[in-house]
Scaffold this motif. Structure first.
Motif, PDB file in Angstrom:
ATOM      1  N   HIS A  56      -3.683  -9.053 -10.114  1.00  0.00           N
ATOM      2  CA  HIS A  56      -4.394  -8.722  -8.880  1.00  0.00           C
ATOM      3  C   HIS A  56      -5.094  -7.364  -8.923  1.00  0.00           C
ATOM      4  N   SER A  57      -4.658  -6.457  -9.788  1.00  0.00           N
ATOM      5  CA  SER A  57      -5.191  -5.091  -9.709  1.00  0.00           C
ATOM      6  C   SER A  57      -6.032  -4.647 -10.898  1.00  0.00           C
ATOM      7  N   LEU A  58      -5.747  -5.160 -12.088  1.00  0.00           N
ATOM      8  CA  LEU A  58      -6.521  -4.754 -13.257  1.00  0.00           C
ATOM      9  C   LEU A  58      -7.916  -5.366 -13.227  1.00  0.00           C
ATOM     10  N   PRO A  59      -8.928  -4.770 -13.787  1.00  0.00           N
ATOM     11  CA  PRO A  59      -8.908  -3.528 -14.543  1.00  0.00           C
ATOM     12  C   PRO A  59      -9.199  -2.288 -13.711  1.00  0.00           C
ATOM     13  N   GLU A  60      -9.540  -2.461 -12.431  1.00  0.00           N
ATOM     14  CA  GLU A  60      -9.892  -1.302 -11.608  1.00  0.00           C
ATOM     15  C   GLU A  60      -8.696  -0.382 -11.345  1.00  0.00           C
ATOM     16  N   ARG A  61      -7.529  -0.971 -11.161  1.00  0.00           N
ATOM     17  CA  ARG A  61      -6.336  -0.189 -10.840  1.00  0.00           C
ATOM     18  C   ARG A  61      -5.203  -0.645 -11.744  1.00  0.00           C
ATOM     19  N   PHE A  62      -4.191   0.209 -11.890  1.00  0.00           N
ATOM     20  CA  PHE A  62      -3.092  -0.071 -12.809  1.00  0.00           C
ATOM     21  C   PHE A  62      -1.773  -0.097 -12.035  1.00  0.00           C
ATOM     22  N   PRO A  63      -1.038  -1.227 -12.057  1.00  0.00           N
ATOM     23  CA  PRO A  63       0.189  -1.315 -11.264  1.00  0.00           C
ATOM     24  C   PRO A  63       1.389  -0.681 -11.972  1.00  0.00           C
ATOM     25  N   VAL A  64       2.211   0.002 -11.200  1.00  0.00           N
ATOM     26  CA  VAL A  64       3.496   0.521 -11.675  1.00  0.00           C
ATOM     27  C   VAL A  64       4.551   0.159 -10.630  1.00  0.00           C
ATOM     28  N   GLY A  65       5.745  -0.138 -11.092  1.00  0.00           N
ATOM     29  CA  GLY A  65       6.825  -0.507 -10.182  1.00  0.00           C
ATOM     30  C   GLY A  65       7.208   0.646  -9.283  1.00  0.00           C
TER      31      GLY A  65
ATOM     32  N   ALA B  63      14.607 -11.663  -5.832  1.00  0.00           N
ATOM     33  CA  ALA B  63      14.198 -10.271  -5.985  1.00  0.00           C
ATOM     34  C   ALA B  63      12.896 -10.020  -5.237  1.00  0.00           C
ATOM     35  N   LYS B  64      12.700  -8.760  -4.884  1.00  0.00           N
ATOM     36  CA  LYS B  64      11.446  -8.330  -4.268  1.00  0.00           C
ATOM     37  C   LYS B  64      10.995  -7.084  -5.019  1.00  0.00           C
ATOM     38  N   LEU B  65       9.765  -7.113  -5.503  1.00  0.00           N
ATOM     39  CA  LEU B  65       9.196  -5.999  -6.251  1.00  0.00           C
ATOM     40  C   LEU B  65       7.972  -5.484  -5.518  1.00  0.00           C
ATOM     41  N   THR B  66       7.927  -4.175  -5.296  1.00  0.00           N
ATOM     42  CA  THR B  66       6.736  -3.527  -4.758  1.00  0.00           C
ATOM     43  C   THR B  66       6.145  -2.661  -5.852  1.00  0.00           C
ATOM     44  N   CYS B  67       4.848  -2.806  -6.075  1.00  0.00           N
ATOM     45  CA  CYS B  67       4.127  -2.023  -7.079  1.00  0.00           C
ATOM     46  C   CYS B  67       3.097  -1.138  -6.415  1.00  0.00           C
ATOM     47  N   LEU B  68       2.926   0.037  -6.963  1.00  0.00           N
ATOM     48  CA  LEU B  68       1.858   0.951  -6.581  1.00  0.00           C
ATOM     49  C   LEU B  68       0.690   0.691  -7.514  1.00  0.00           C
ATOM     50  N   HIS B  69      -0.514   0.589  -6.975  1.00  0.00           N
ATOM     51  CA  HIS B  69      -1.705   0.376  -7.795  1.00  0.00           C
ATOM     52  C   HIS B  69      -2.392   1.723  -7.974  1.00  0.00           C
ATOM     53  N   ARG B  70      -2.256   2.279  -9.154  1.00  0.00           N
ATOM     54  CA  ARG B  70      -2.804   3.611  -9.451  1.00  0.00           C
ATOM     55  C   ARG B  70      -4.255   3.521  -9.887  1.00  0.00           C
TER      56      ARG B  70
END
Length: 141
Positions: free
Chosen positions: A72-81, A128-135
């Motif tokens: 959903h985020s690449l290549p404009e943004r990079f997700p991190v947990g 499980a529930k994972l939230t990622c920050l899109h850097r």
């Protein structure tokens, strides 16, 4: 049949082999914007009492959720947990654990995904529930 990282849509071909997902035997089976499916063997990922290690379930969940966030985020943004929460419902002792990650929220700066893990009999072992920050930039390292 598992797919390799280079087959994932919209993901760069530089997903590093030989990292934790490979060591744990995680296989990505399918990947779309609606869901990512993968599996992991119980053998080799047990705690000392013969049950699938809860941390292994967390690794599978975060792997699947992170791939979905990347789609959903690449290549404009990079997700991190940012946050991972796991509820363990039942033990798995053999075979495979299969996970399905689906988006709950996809925004510009964050995404949250639900990942359901089941055993070979289709019984839920973990939610499980994972939230990622899109850097804006890829982290160093």
């Amino acid at each position: 049949m598992p797919i390799d990282a280079s087959q994932l849509p919209s993901l760069p071909g530089d997903i590093a082999p030989g990292q934790l997902n490979d060591r744990m035997g995680i296989e990505i089976l399918s990947a779309t914007l609606e869901e990512v499916r993968g599996r992991m063997p119980v053998e080799g990922n047990r705690q000392p009492y013969g049950l699938l290690h809860g941390g292994a379930s967390g690794v599978l969940a975060e792997t699947l959720g992170s791939v979905l966030a990347a789609l959903h985020s690449l290549p404009e943004r990079f997700p991190v947990g940012l946050e991972l929460a796991c509820t363990h419902h039942r033990a798995a002792t053999e075979g495979w654990v299969t996970g399905v990650a689906r988006p709950l929220h996809v925004g510009r700066s964050t995404s949250t995904h639900e990942i359901v893990l089941t055993d070979d009999q289709g019984r839920r072992t973990c939610t499980a529930k994972l939230t990622c920050l899109h850097r804006d930039t890829r982290p160093a390292g």
